[in-house]
Scaffold this motif. Sequence first.
Motif, short mmCIF file in Angstrom:
data_model
loop_
_atom_site.label_atom_id
_atom_site.label_comp_id
_atom_site.label_asym_id
_atom_site.label_seq_id
_atom_site.Cartn_x
_atom_site.Cartn_y
_atom_site.Cartn_z
N TYR A 104 59.03 6.32 -31.54
CA TYR A 104 57.80 6.38 -32.33
C TYR A 104 58.08 6.88 -33.74
N ARG A 105 59.00 7.85 -33.82
CA ARG A 105 59.37 8.36 -35.12
C ARG A 105 60.11 7.28 -35.93
N GLY A 106 60.98 6.58 -35.25
CA GLY A 106 61.72 5.50 -35.91
C GLY A 106 60.79 4.42 -36.44
N ARG A 107 59.81 4.05 -35.63
CA ARG A 107 58.86 3.02 -36.09
C ARG A 107 58.06 3.48 -37.29
N LYS A 108 57.70 4.77 -37.29
CA LYS A 108 56.92 5.27 -38.43
C LYS A 108 57.78 5.28 -39.70
N LEU A 109 59.04 5.68 -39.56
CA LEU A 109 59.93 5.66 -40.72
C LEU A 109 60.13 4.23 -41.21
N LEU A 110 60.23 3.30 -40.27
CA LEU A 110 60.38 1.89 -40.63
C LEU A 110 59.16 1.40 -41.42
N GLN A 111 57.99 1.81 -40.97
CA GLN A 111 56.76 1.42 -41.68
C GLN A 111 56.74 2.02 -43.08
N ARG A 112 57.24 3.25 -43.17
CA ARG A 112 57.27 3.88 -44.49
C ARG A 112 58.24 3.15 -45.42
N ASN A 113 59.39 2.73 -44.87
CA ASN A 113 60.33 1.95 -45.68
C ASN A 113 59.69 0.65 -46.15
N LEU A 114 59.03 -0.04 -45.25
CA LEU A 114 58.41 -1.32 -45.61
C LEU A 114 57.33 -1.13 -46.68
N TRP A 115 56.58 -0.07 -46.56
CA TRP A 115 55.56 0.22 -47.57
C TRP A 115 56.21 0.45 -48.94
N ALA A 116 57.34 1.18 -48.95
CA ALA A 116 58.05 1.41 -50.21
C ALA A 116 58.55 0.08 -50.80
N TYR A 117 59.08 -0.81 -49.94
CA TYR A 117 59.56 -2.10 -50.44
C TYR A 117 58.40 -2.94 -50.97
#
Lengths: 194, 85
Positions: free
Chosen positions: A165-178
Amino acid sequence: MSKNKHTLFSELVKPHLTSLFSTALRMTHHKGDAEDLVQDTLFKAYRALDQFQENTNFRAWIFRIMVNTFITGYRKAVKQPQKISYDDMEEFFLFKRLDENKELQETSKEEFLDTFFDDDIKEALENLPYQFRLVVLLCDVEGFSYNEIASVIDAPLGTVMSRLYRGRKLLQRNLWAYAKTRGYITDVTVARQS
Amino acid sequence: MSRSHASHKKFNCADVEKLAQRYIDNQLDEEEKRLFDEHLEYCLPCDKKIQFEFKLKEIVKSKAREPLSNNYSSEKIKSFLENLH
Ligand SMILES: [Zn+2]
């Protein structure tokens, strides 16, 4: 019904070569290292084949060998992202950010996801700390169940879930930054209206 | 035989948020899944968020996979496999 060891091993492993290589590549970031990691894994698995119990989960078994091989031999060479902050770890992070954006209020948030290129997704994954990345790959890309992942990474179920769950949230944060830095989303709409 | 209290229970948006990831991964038990689905039927905001999470998971799966076909790595790994002994 006696097959020789080599034939048996080949038959067992061939359906999983793509998965093993794909996971190895996302973990090591380099084709050469991924090839080496898969080969080391095949070598160890072949040597240990006697310990594999027929009709049990071969896929989980060989992934477990690859994960151990990665952790003991390859992890140190892999660049870890520098400081990770765990702020902004709310549920539905990406959806909420898109929903707040004026540009996207009339469009489907789901359709917006098609804007991302393969390389954006790969980069977002590869920028996760490896413990999180591994669990996200095993679940989302390879389709392992929580219980299988627990056995592959040799960790309790609770650890699997919190990393996933933490990994998915970090992934979403990365995508938002991109989305912001690569111009998939801009604030120009607001400016144009004035 | 009286009905169990559980059958009168309802999920609210906070319950859905808390169990969202397990729902996406099909890891809820039968009762949780039933209550979750029931909430999505009448709560459009939650339904949209869940559909979004499903789609994102699907996109990660399709875009992060590296095919191992007809390339150098594939040849190398297959020949390594053939020569194991
Ligand atoms: Zn709701």
